[in-house]
Design a protein around this motif. Structure first.
Motif, mmCIF file in Angstrom:
data_model
loop_
_atom_site.group_PDB
_atom_site.id
_atom_site.type_symbol
_atom_site.label_atom_id
_atom_site.label_comp_id
_atom_site.label_asym_id
_atom_site.label_seq_id
_atom_site.Cartn_x
_atom_site.Cartn_y
_atom_site.Cartn_z
ATOM 1 N N ARG A 182 12.449 20.083 -4.542
ATOM 2 C CA ARG A 182 11.245 19.488 -4.557
ATOM 3 C C ARG A 182 11.118 18.013 -4.101
ATOM 4 O O ARG A 182 10.044 17.573 -3.924
ATOM 5 N N LEU A 183 12.192 17.276 -4.054
ATOM 6 C CA LEU A 183 12.273 15.902 -3.750
ATOM 7 C C LEU A 183 13.088 15.709 -2.723
ATOM 8 O O LEU A 183 14.199 15.995 -2.544
ATOM 9 N N ASN A 184 12.514 15.349 -1.571
ATOM 10 C CA ASN A 184 13.302 15.221 -0.246
ATOM 11 C C ASN A 184 13.094 13.860 0.304
ATOM 12 O O ASN A 184 11.890 13.517 0.324
ATOM 13 N N ARG A 185 14.082 13.350 1.070
ATOM 14 C CA ARG A 185 14.048 12.080 1.762
ATOM 15 C C ARG A 185 12.945 12.393 3.085
ATOM 16 O O ARG A 185 13.209 13.399 3.552
ATOM 17 N N MET A 186 12.288 11.184 3.128
ATOM 18 C CA MET A 186 11.130 11.405 4.244
ATOM 19 C C MET A 186 11.950 10.677 5.638
ATOM 20 O O MET A 186 12.552 9.749 5.305
ATOM 21 N N THR A 187 11.597 11.099 6.505
ATOM 22 C CA THR A 187 11.761 10.472 7.839
ATOM 23 C C THR A 187 10.482 9.938 8.692
ATOM 24 O O THR A 187 10.665 9.211 9.586
ATOM 25 N N GLY A 188 9.235 10.416 8.211
ATOM 26 C CA GLY A 188 8.300 9.871 9.095
ATOM 27 C C GLY A 188 6.789 10.154 8.188
ATOM 28 O O GLY A 188 7.166 10.961 7.248
ATOM 29 N N MET A 189 5.781 9.910 8.638
ATOM 30 C CA MET A 189 4.512 10.384 8.228
ATOM 31 C C MET A 189 3.536 9.693 9.224
ATOM 32 O O MET A 189 3.726 8.738 9.748
ATOM 33 N N VAL A 190 2.304 10.638 9.220
ATOM 34 C CA VAL A 190 1.466 10.222 10.249
ATOM 35 C C VAL A 190 0.084 10.554 9.662
ATOM 36 O O VAL A 190 -0.230 11.452 8.838
ATOM 37 N N GLU A 191 -1.005 9.610 9.720
ATOM 38 C CA GLU A 191 -2.256 9.655 8.925
ATOM 39 C C GLU A 191 -2.979 10.806 10.169
ATOM 40 O O GLU A 191 -3.573 10.191 11.210
ATOM 41 N N LYS A 192 -3.845 11.770 9.601
ATOM 42 C CA LYS A 192 -4.696 12.483 10.285
ATOM 43 C C LYS A 192 -4.220 12.994 11.674
ATOM 44 O O LYS A 192 -4.732 12.527 12.877
ATOM 45 N N PRO A 193 -3.154 13.753 11.676
ATOM 46 C CA PRO A 193 -2.541 14.145 12.825
ATOM 47 C C PRO A 193 -3.350 14.919 13.854
ATOM 48 O O PRO A 193 -4.207 15.815 13.017
ATOM 49 N N ALA A 194 -3.475 14.748 15.207
ATOM 50 C CA ALA A 194 -4.161 15.889 16.099
ATOM 51 C C ALA A 194 -3.959 17.405 15.780
ATOM 52 O O ALA A 194 -2.737 17.409 15.595
ATOM 53 N N LYS A 216 2.950 -7.079 2.300
ATOM 54 C CA LYS A 216 3.045 -7.939 3.447
ATOM 55 C C LYS A 216 2.965 -7.350 4.569
ATOM 56 O O LYS A 216 2.167 -7.946 5.499
ATOM 57 N N LEU A 217 2.953 -5.820 4.704
ATOM 58 C CA LEU A 217 2.731 -5.025 5.911
ATOM 59 C C LEU A 217 1.298 -4.777 6.044
ATOM 60 O O LEU A 217 0.574 -4.804 6.967
ATOM 61 N N LEU A 218 0.678 -4.564 4.942
ATOM 62 C CA LEU A 218 -0.885 -4.349 4.754
ATOM 63 C C LEU A 218 -1.638 -5.539 5.165
ATOM 64 O O LEU A 218 -2.866 -5.851 5.569
ATOM 65 N N ALA A 219 -0.974 -6.872 5.083
ATOM 66 C CA ALA A 219 -1.787 -8.031 5.418
ATOM 67 C C ALA A 219 -1.880 -8.081 6.724
ATOM 68 O O ALA A 219 -2.971 -9.007 7.090
ATOM 69 N N ALA A 220 -1.163 -7.398 7.384
ATOM 70 C CA ALA A 220 -1.430 -7.581 8.956
ATOM 71 C C ALA A 220 -2.687 -6.775 9.421
ATOM 72 O O ALA A 220 -3.433 -7.089 10.578
ATOM 73 N N GLN A 221 -3.304 -5.958 8.583
ATOM 74 C CA GLN A 221 -4.644 -5.483 8.690
ATOM 75 C C GLN A 221 -4.983 -4.704 10.161
ATOM 76 O O GLN A 221 -5.819 -4.606 10.696
ATOM 77 N N GLN A 222 -3.760 -4.081 10.405
ATOM 78 C CA GLN A 222 -3.843 -3.120 11.609
ATOM 79 C C GLN A 222 -4.840 -1.918 11.536
ATOM 80 O O GLN A 222 -4.473 -1.412 10.451
ATOM 81 N N LYS A 223 -5.328 -1.620 12.453
ATOM 82 C CA LYS A 223 -6.116 -0.549 12.332
ATOM 83 C C LYS A 223 -5.667 0.708 13.037
ATOM 84 O O LYS A 223 -4.964 0.597 13.730
ATOM 85 N N GLY A 224 -5.724 1.866 12.218
ATOM 86 C CA GLY A 224 -5.396 3.036 12.461
ATOM 87 C C GLY A 224 -6.394 4.217 12.849
ATOM 88 O O GLY A 224 -7.371 3.984 13.136
ATOM 89 N N ALA A 225 -6.069 5.475 12.216
ATOM 90 C CA ALA A 225 -6.629 6.645 12.283
ATOM 91 C C ALA A 225 -8.295 6.208 11.943
ATOM 92 O O ALA A 225 -8.643 5.622 10.802
ATOM 93 N N GLY A 226 -9.347 6.645 12.588
ATOM 94 C CA GLY A 226 -10.654 6.459 12.087
ATOM 95 C C GLY A 226 -11.088 4.682 12.149
ATOM 96 O O GLY A 226 -12.111 4.544 11.861
ATOM 97 N N GLY A 227 -10.134 4.121 12.893
ATOM 98 C CA GLY A 227 -10.613 2.738 12.869
ATOM 99 C C GLY A 227 -10.473 1.964 11.528
ATOM 100 O O GLY A 227 -10.670 0.816 11.165
ATOM 101 N N GLU A 228 -9.815 2.811 10.751
ATOM 102 C CA GLU A 228 -9.575 2.250 9.418
ATOM 103 C C GLU A 228 -8.018 1.526 9.312
ATOM 104 O O GLU A 228 -7.201 1.903 9.858
ATOM 105 N N ILE A 229 -7.939 0.656 8.195
ATOM 106 C CA ILE A 229 -6.661 0.026 7.585
ATOM 107 C C ILE A 229 -5.965 1.117 6.883
ATOM 108 O O ILE A 229 -6.458 1.423 5.831
ATOM 109 N N GLN A 230 -5.092 1.816 7.427
ATOM 110 C CA GLN A 230 -4.485 2.970 6.795
ATOM 111 C C GLN A 230 -3.330 2.509 5.915
ATOM 112 O O GLN A 230 -2.327 2.217 6.395
#
Ligand code: G1P
Length: 288
Positions: A182-194, A216-230
């Motif tokens: 049930r517990l696995n190391r992750m290698t990536g993730m994507v918000e709302k993939p096509a 610190k990363l959220l502070a960059a306020q970069q927009k992602g899927a749906g034009g939102e800060i994800q």
């Protein structure tokens, strides 16, 4: 390992999928059986050892603060009428003084932005994020399962679950480095993939343990899927320097931000209640 003491609950959303009920009642305050969704979420957090809840609220969400405060008129009436069990129940879920903080997200800029609004209250320690739409029914409360996983492997933990076919594009989807147990190391993730591009069938289901470096990363306020800060995008960046594990938690999720999900939660939780289950079953059978 530093303990997880605080949880962020983003509750500023407008609840457009559960209108018109959510027009002037925060969607998190809609009832499941006889108490608001948030009542279950806070109980789940406490069962996982959370000592401080940070609600990220918005305009029109004052009912949340009021729910977690004394209601002197109601309490004295219950006392006068001898309804002491209900009085006790209502008082039992009140916060200890200072156990809750409320910060306002002043514009709907996305989940990542909501979590970032809590940065000063969280400070420099690991913390949980609980998405209150997602009501989880589990023998061991879902967040407790995530905290247990954190105590085992540290870093960042994301609760996930299998996604119904064809629905991956609605969620954050994780990529795993091998799939065993049930517990696995992750290698990536994507918000709302096509549709058709999802890296697995496991979606991010609303309970997270995160390290404070995420801010610190959220502070960059970069927009992602749906034009939102994800939040997902900031986590994907944090993964370059910190470990992330996906936990397939053991339990059932009800998406209460959705009409049918809320209805299912009401039915399921009513059927489980020792005091109401039999009556609920009879009422439902009659309707069927
Ligand atoms: C958010 C998260 C997403 C997650 C989902 C669970 O999306 O960004 O990664 O899978 O909650 O409900 P939202 O529902 O806000 O679009």
């Amino acid at each position: 390992m530093r303990p997880v003491r605080k949880a962020v609950l983003p509750v500023a959303g407008l609840g457009t999928r559960v209108l018109p009920g959510a027009k002037n009642t925060p969607k998190e305050m809609l009832n499941v059986v006889d108490r608001p969704i948030l009542s279950y979420i806070v109980a789940e957090g406490r069962a996982a050892g959370i000592e401080h809840f940070v609600f990220v609220t918005g305009r029109g969400k004052e009912a949340i603060e009021d729910y977690f405060d004394h209601h002197p008129e109601l309490e004295s009436q219950l006392e006068a009428k001898g309804k002491l069990e209900m009085l006790e129940e209502i008082r039992a879920e009140l916060p200890r003084p200072g156990e809750m903080s409320f910060v306002r997200q002043m514009a709907p800029l996305g989940l990542g932005h909501a979590v970032w609004c809590a940065r000063d209250v969280i400070g420099d320690e690991p913390f949980a994020v609980m998405l209150p739409d997602m009501l989880m029914d589990a023998k061991v409360p879902a967040l407790k399962q995530a905290v247990d996983a954190y105590n085992q492997v540290g870093g960042n933990i994301i609760a996930v679950e299998p996604c119904p076919p064809g629905e991956a594009h609605k969620y954050g989807i994780v990529a795993l480095d091998g799939h065993e147990g049930r517990l696995n190391r992750m290698t990536g993730m994507v918000e709302k993939p096509a549709p058709g591009t999802e890296p697995s069938n496991l979606f991010i289901s609303g309970r997270y343990i995160l390290q404070p470096e995420i801010f610190k990363l959220l502070a960059a306020q970069q927009k992602g899927a749906g034009g939102e800060i994800q939040l997902t995008d900031a986590m994907a960046r944090l993964m370059a320097v910190e470990s992330f594990h996906a936990l397939e938690y053991d339990g059932v999720t009800y998406d209460c931000g959705d009409k049918i999900g809320l209805l299912r939660a009401n039915v399921a939780f009513a059927l489980k209640r020792p005091d109401l289950g039999a009556e609920a079953r009879a009422a439902i059978m009659k309707l069927l």
